[in-house]
Every structure is written in structure tokens, then in C-alpha cells.
Design an enzyme around this catalytic site. Structure first.
Site, PDB file in Angstrom:
ATOM      1  N   CYS A 373      22.463 -48.884  74.328  1.00 45.91           N
ATOM      2  CA  CYS A 373      21.601 -48.674  75.491  1.00 45.91           C
ATOM      3  C   CYS A 373      20.635 -49.827  75.699  1.00 45.91           C
ATOM      4  CB  CYS A 373      20.845 -47.363  75.327  1.00 45.91           C
ATOM      5  SG  CYS A 373      21.957 -45.994  75.063  1.00 45.91           S
ATOM      6  N   GLU A 374      21.185 -51.032  75.872  1.00 42.11           N
ATOM      7  CA  GLU A 374      20.414 -52.247  76.142  1.00 42.11           C
ATOM      8  C   GLU A 374      21.296 -53.118  77.020  1.00 42.11           C
ATOM      9  OE1 GLU A 374      17.469 -53.596  75.038  1.00 42.11           O
ATOM     10  OE2 GLU A 374      16.898 -51.901  73.757  1.00 42.11           O
TER      11      GLU A 374
END
Ligand SMILES: *Cc1c(COP(=O)(O)O)cnc(C)c1O
Length: 446
Positions: A373-374
Site C-alpha cells: 500500500c505505497e
């Protein structure tokens, strides 16, 4: 957001650039030391693969090049008890930078005298373990460490073997080295300010410490001997000063940082024998200039041994075409990412990827990204991949053997992948893949 021009190139084929020497394409299939990559994927993905004989050959090349001297494999690049045994059997010593690395080397059966210990913040417990294990060298990195180590050595009734890490003002990396005072960083003791000299003097005056030599580490991903030669000259001038004061300097350790190819576009680094020849001639010249004896030489290569021998195998989960200012870029999402290779996110490192199966499809500019989640979770920033790459396909990323598994995390609660050693004789786990019990077992209520 500005997009880079879409200048993606395909990965080189095996036999070129960053691939391990025992990777080949046989009848369209990628094969590592006789094992089909598509079969190795049955162990589960993501998966780190290590070409055992390539890694051993790289280690041996440094031992051969240094001749009368010592090669300390930089364990922080990738260390397991099995790797420690490989390095020992090839005639190397092990360089450690923490208590965990020290314990790993000891677990591999490395005798203490063949282990070096680094660190700019060593705990009393770590120093005690190092002395109990009889390590061959402890590299002093700050003034306060002299009294800290001397106190522990006195308590234990031993004499601690000491090197002193100096900052020469030479900072090298990639092509360039900048011969300016690179003082504003955390490692080492300055030659320029006299800090290094004060520490060496304090060590040689202390009955619980023995001064064995000087250490210098100038950077990483260095491609030729020029920066090392400049650092060696500065270290040798300091050695001459010390010898003039009556302090012997039996050995000089010039650290690691020897570069590798990560993509097909990276220049080839100098071969081991030329690197060492360049370093030795700088040392010899300095010794002639100052009239001091030639010290024993040691070096600490890490990535140049473990990096190109390792690869990461991923499975594609999804693809997506995204419009950029320069055209369409295909995002290829895989089942790992920044948790198994933080280097692209940490400092913009470039890698390359190859589709494991053969394809006749046109090549399209692609970006391989992870499942985390980046948005900075990039695996390969720019690579040309076949347009028919799709869910379920296998991708192989080159040169991930160094600072891949060793910097891996459980971000997003992933299981860190295993590391499989592969040779003609078979396969074996250097690190087994983590299980859900490994990940959830740290919680008191699981
Ligand atoms: C990181 C490091 C090494 C190894 O560097 P590589 O780039 O992996 O060769 C060697 N010595 C010291 C002191 C280091 O910090």
C-alpha cells in the site's frame, strides 16, 4: 506528477549483464543450474533463488585477487549459517555489523578469529559476546567506545583486538568520487580533525586493548579502483604519522562497496584482480613515499559476491494500462514488492525483469510494481515486457541477492519469502519461507 520518458528496454537474455552465470535459456525455458525456473516456482512465490556456484566463484575470485591478504564477506548483504559455511570453505572471513549477524556467523561455525565486528552503536552485550567468541577484530567507530570496550575487556581479563575506522574525506559511489571532506555523516573518525589520531593513541596506551590496524569504507557501487586508491593514500599517510609516533600499523582494511550490474544498461565493474592491483599500487606508492613497511591488506566485499548470484521470482497478479504524458505505461503487479526488495523505494535503485516463458508478442513499456500500500512500491521502474504478460505469468528479477532478503520486512503482514540455493547437485533452503505461524506467532493472543 511528471512522468519519465517511456524509454524502456528489455532485460538482456541470460549470459549477459546482471544474470547469474548458471542461468540459461534451453528450448525456450529459463533454467538455473539444470532446474527449470517454472518448476522452482512450485515452492511458492515470491521466492529468492541463489546460484550457489556463482556466489562461491565470486567469493573465490576475491580470495585469488587479494593473494596475501584477507577477504571479509560483508554479511549484512546476505548472511545465513549456510552462506557463512560457503564463505568459510572458499577461504573468506566474515564481516558482521550487529549482534544478530555475529550470532549468525557463529551459528554457521565460523571461528571467532575469522569474524570482524562493526557498528557505530554497539551494546555492552554485543561487545561481551564478541570478546567471548574471540573475534579477530572489533572496529572502533567513536571515542567513547574505547573506554566502553576497555572496561568490558578488563572485566573479562582479555585484550580486545581493535581496528579504528577513519573517514578519509574520500566518498565514492557509481562513477565519481568527490575528494572533498565528507565529514558530515555518522561513520568513522575524522583524520582531518585529529579525532582518529586521539582514538588510536588512547587504544595503544590501554593495556586491555590492542591496536591492529586502520579501516576505511568509502561508499557503495564503486566501479573502479580510483576512489579506493585515493582512500588508501590518505590512510597510508595517517599510518606513516602513527608509525612516526611509535605506533605500529600492521594491517589496513579498505572496506567494501565494489559495484555490480543491476540492469543491462549498467557499465561492467572492473574485475577483482584489477581492483586489487589498483589498490595495492596506491599502497605501495605511499609506502615508498613515506618509507614505512607495506601493511597486510583486507577488504570487505558484500554485494559483489551475493548480489548477482541472487534473483527474485514473482508471479503476476494483475496488469493495468496507465496514460502518461509520453504515452501508455503498463503496470504489472506482482505478489511481492518493497517487503522483499526495499532498494527501489529507499534510494531509487534500478532493476530489470524477464518474463520466464517465451513470447512473440510486441514489447510494451512496463513498470513492475509490488502488492503493498505505497505508490513508491516499485520493483522495476522501466522495462520492456511482452504485451501478452498477464495474471499467472512468472517474472524473474536480476541481481537481488544482496540487500534483498537481508532488508526484507513483514510490511502489510506478508510472509517473508524463503531463499533457495540452487546448484547442479540439487536445491536446498538457505532460509525457509515464513509461515503464517511465524507472522502471527508474535502476537500474545495468537
Ligand atoms: C556495507 C559495508 C560493506 C559492504 O558493502 P558492499 O557494497 O555490499 O560491498 C563493507 N564494509 C562496511 C564497513 C560496510 O558498511
Amino acid at each position: 506528477m511528471a512522468f519519465a520518458p517511456l524509454a524502456a528496454v528489455p532485460a538482456p537474455e541470460p549470459g549477459f549483464g546482471p544474470w547469474p552465470v548458471n542461468l540459461e535459456r534451453v528450448d525456450g525455458e529459463l533454467v538455473l543450474a539444470g532446474h527449470k525456473i517454472s518448476d522452482l516456482a512450485d515452492e511458492g512465490t515470491p521466492l529468492y533463488l541463489v546460484d550457489e556456484n556463482d556466489m562461491r566463484d565470486r567469493a573465490r575470485a576475491w580470495v585469488h585477487a587479494i593473494g596475501d591478504g584477507d577477504v571479509y564477506y560483508a554479511g549484512k548483504s546476505f548472511l545465513t549459517p549456510g552462506v557463512a559455511r560457503w564463505m568459510m570453505s572458499e577461504g573468506l572471513c566474515i564481516d558482521t555489523a550487529s549482534e544478530g549477524e555475529l550470532r549468525t556467523a557463529l551459528a554457521g561455525g565460523v571461528p571467532g578469529e575469522r569474524i570482524g565486528l562493526h557498528g557505530n552503536s554497539k551494546s555492552d552485550a554485543t561487545l561481551r559476546l564478541a570478546l567471548e567468541s574471540g573475534v579477530g577484530r572489533i572496529v572502533i567507530d567513536s571515542p567513547g567506545e574505547v573506554d566502553q570496550l576497555a572496561g568490558i575487556a578488563a572485566e573479562m581479563g582479555v585484550v580486545a583486538p581493535c581496528f579504528v575506522r577513519v573517514t578519509t574525506g574520500v566518498h565514492a559511489g557509481g562513477h565519481d568520487f568527490i575528494a572533498t571532506a565528507h565529514e558530515d555523516q555518522k561513520f568513522g573518525l575524522s583524520l582531518a580533525t585529529g579525532a582518529a589520531q586521539r582514538v588510536v593513541t588512547a587504544i595503544s596506551a590501554n593495556p586491555h586493548l590492542e591496536f591492529l590496524g586502520l579501516h576505511s569504507h568509502i561508499g557503495s557501487q564503486i566501479l573502479d579502483s580510483e576512489g579506493f586508491a585515493a582512500a588508501a593514500a590518505a590512510v597510508m599517510d595517517f599510518a606513516a604519522e602513527l608509525i612516526g609516533m611509535g605506533i605500529d600499523v600492521p594491517e589496513v582494511d579498505l572496506g567494501g562497496g565494489y559495484g555490480i550490474q543491476y540492469t543491462g544498461l549498467d557499465p561492467k565493474p572492473a574485475i577483482e584482480i584489477d581492483m586489487i592491483a589498483g589498490i595495492r599500487s596506491a599502497i605501495d606508492a605511499a609506502c615508498q613515499r613515506t618509507g614505512i613497511p607495506v601493511p597486510r591488506l583486507s577488504i570487505e566485499p558484500g554485494r559483489s559476491i551475493s548480489g548477482p548470484a541472487g534473483m527474485t521470482l514473482y508471479r503476476v497478479g494483475a496488469t493495468k494500462d496507465v496514460m502518461t504524458d509520453d504515452g501508455v505505461r503498463r503496470y504489472v503487479s506482482v505478489d511481492g514488492g518493497m517487503s522483499d526488495n526495499i532498494r527501489p523505494a529507499l534510494y531509487g535503485a534500478d532493476y530489470t525483469a524477464l518474463l520466464v516463458r517465451e513470447s512473440d508478442a510486441d514489447l510494451v513499456p512496463s513498470r513492475v510494481v509490488g502488492m503493498h500500500c505505497e505508490s513508491g512500491d516499485i520493483v522495476v521502474r522501466d522495462v520492456a515486457l511482452a504485451a501478452d504478460v498477464s495474471r499467472g505469468d512468472l517474472l524473474l528479477v536480476a541481481a537481488t541477492g544482496a540487500y534483498g532478503r537481508s532488508m526484507a520486512s513483514n510490511y502489510n503482514m506478508v510472509r517473508r519469502p524463503g531463499v533457495l540455493a540452487v546448484s547442479e547437485d540439487g536445491t536446498s533452503w538457505l532460509v525457509r519461507p515464513e509461515t503464517w505461524d511465524d507472522v502471527l506467532g508474535i502476537f500474545p493472543d495468537c
